[in-house]
Design a protein around this motif. Structure first.
Motif, short mmCIF file in Angstrom:
data_model
loop_
_atom_site.label_atom_id
_atom_site.label_comp_id
_atom_site.label_asym_id
_atom_site.label_seq_id
_atom_site.Cartn_x
_atom_site.Cartn_y
_atom_site.Cartn_z
N THR A 1 -58.95 14.40 -2.29
CA THR A 1 -58.47 15.07 -3.51
C THR A 1 -58.55 16.58 -3.33
OG1 THR A 1 -60.71 14.89 -4.44
CG2 THR A 1 -59.13 13.17 -5.03
N VAL A 2 -57.94 17.30 -4.24
CA VAL A 2 -57.97 18.77 -4.20
C VAL A 2 -59.34 19.28 -4.63
CG1 VAL A 2 -56.96 20.90 -5.12
CG2 VAL A 2 -55.50 18.93 -4.62
N GLU B 1 -62.78 16.68 -10.36
CA GLU B 1 -61.60 15.82 -10.42
C GLU B 1 -61.67 14.91 -11.65
OE1 GLU B 1 -57.92 15.01 -9.01
OE2 GLU B 1 -59.33 16.24 -7.85
N GLN C 1 -45.96 22.76 -15.51
CA GLN C 1 -47.00 23.01 -14.49
C GLN C 1 -47.80 21.72 -14.28
OE1 GLN C 1 -47.29 25.63 -12.68
NE2 GLN C 1 -46.10 27.17 -13.75
N ASN C 2 -47.21 20.79 -13.54
CA ASN C 2 -47.85 19.48 -13.39
C ASN C 2 -49.08 19.52 -12.47
OD1 ASN C 2 -45.92 18.16 -15.04
ND2 ASN C 2 -44.47 18.14 -13.33
N ASN C 3 -49.14 20.49 -11.58
CA ASN C 3 -50.29 20.60 -10.68
C ASN C 3 -51.36 21.46 -11.35
OD1 ASN C 3 -52.02 20.55 -8.53
ND2 ASN C 3 -50.79 21.91 -7.22
N HIS D 1 -54.41 21.39 -11.05
CA HIS D 1 -55.53 21.72 -10.17
C HIS D 1 -55.47 23.19 -9.72
CE1 HIS D 1 -54.99 17.35 -9.85
NE2 HIS D 1 -56.30 17.30 -9.70
N ARG D 2 -54.26 23.75 -9.70
CA ARG D 2 -54.12 25.15 -9.28
C ARG D 2 -54.76 26.11 -10.26
NH1 ARG D 2 -50.01 27.93 -9.01
NH2 ARG D 2 -48.63 26.86 -10.45
#
Length: 338
Positions: A166-167, A173, A238-240, A242-243
């Motif tokens: 995972t990121v 997470e 902005q689906n990501n 995690h950024r």
């Protein structure tokens, strides 16, 4: 004082600009003095574990202790004050005890530094729990015990992190996944390219994705987007999400933390001694300068009970005798005729 001065020197050498630190401790008096002298700009807060222990000893009430913890976790001043009022409804004396300690030292809503959800020094307590076994050993054996333990931990955590795909690290997470799940039920209204009004059963919150802020203050204080922020991010594509977390929650940063190896050390019998002086009196050995802590020789048995900062300056509770109605003692120790 000596330890913190050495830490200050180490950080100053290895950083272009000394960071403004957030330090959590039990605020034992010597730690307070050491932080003030060596890190005068640092935000120094109470470890909530120690504070709640002191509170529990004073007021043996589980409900009051739970409310104290809820107050410490509150993200806004309004939420904090609501918890203190709940405590006051149960015990005015307990509320007075809490208010005598400045909330900027322990409450998330008032703390001026960045703790990112960390309210305790439990990592230190876990280290202390196993180091006690080594503390009675001679200095070389003690250092070897610590080195072996840390060598093992570093290796285990490197290997564990290589299994993550995972990121973010697992705890972060889970936080983001939970926020995404909650955000699905929120209504989002857009004001401009950065500002959003997010409506939920909790109320209305204003989110600004440009400066990474939400009126609930969760995004700012924890470094991870709250559910309101996630709703706004998903709304604008902005689906990501995690950024939009702080970089130290990433797996890459975790792996970098434990990337260095603490190497094995051969048996003491194989250690090389420092070269002796040559015949002309010149030593070939490197000069080693040891700077032990400066201390005064004290007479008598050292004090075991540490003086914590929360006890300094607080007025002691006045006790009354129910027999003679005088202060300073109880009925059981009263000398008046019964």
């Amino acid at each position: 004082m000596w330890f913190l001065s050495e830490l200050h020197n180490l950080l100053e050498i290895n950083a272009e600009n000394m960071p403004r630190l957030s330090i959590l401790s039990d605020r034992q008096k010597s730690i307070v003095d050491g932080v003030d002298a060596n890190f005068p700009t640092a935000f120094h807060g109470f470890c909530m574990h120690h504070l709640s222990d002191s509170f529990a000893k004073e007021f043996n009430n589980t409900m009051l202790v739970n409310l104290l913890w809820e107050a410490s976790h509150a993200l806004t001043v309004i939420e904090f004050e609501a918890k203190i009022l709940e405590i006051e409804d149960i015990s005015q004396e307990a509320a007075y005890w809490i208010r005598s300690i400045p909330p900027r030292l322990w409450a998330t809503a008032y703390f001026e530094g960045n703790r990112f959800g960390q309210l305790t020094a439990n990592v230190v307590e876990s280290l202390n729990s196993w180091i006690l076994e080594a503390s009675g050993l001679p200095i070389v054996q003690m250092m070897e015990y610590i080195r072996r333990q840390l060598m093992t931990w570093f290796n285990e955590r490197r290997e564990l992190s290589m299994q993550w795909n995972t990121v973010l690290v697992p705890s972060a997470e889970r936080h983001v996944s939970d926020a995404i799940e909650r955000a699905r039920n929120f209504q989002v209204l857009r004001a401009n390219e950065a500002e959003f009004e997010v409506i939920s059963h909790e109320g209305t919150h204003i989110v600004d994705i440009r400066i990474r802020s939400c009126f609930c203050r969760g995004w700012q204080l924890h470094g991870l987007p709250c559910a309101h922020a996630v709703a706004a991010l998903l709304y604008c594509g902005q689906n990501n999400v995690h950024r939009f977390t702080e970089s130290f929650f990433t797996v890459a940063t975790y792996r970098k933390t434990y990337s260095q190896t603490i190497h094995p050390v051969p048996d003491k019998s194989l250690w090389n001694e420092l070269p002796q002086e040559s015949q002309d009196g010149v030593s070939n050995a490197l000069e080693i300068v040891l700077n032990p802590p400066k201390s005064l020789r004290l007479t008598g048995r050292p004090r075991k009970k540490r003086v914590r900062a929360e006890d300094n300056g607080r007025s002691k509770r006045v006790v009354h005798c129910s027999l003679c109605n005088q202060t300073g003692h109880f009925r059981t120790t009263c000398s008046a005729p019964q």
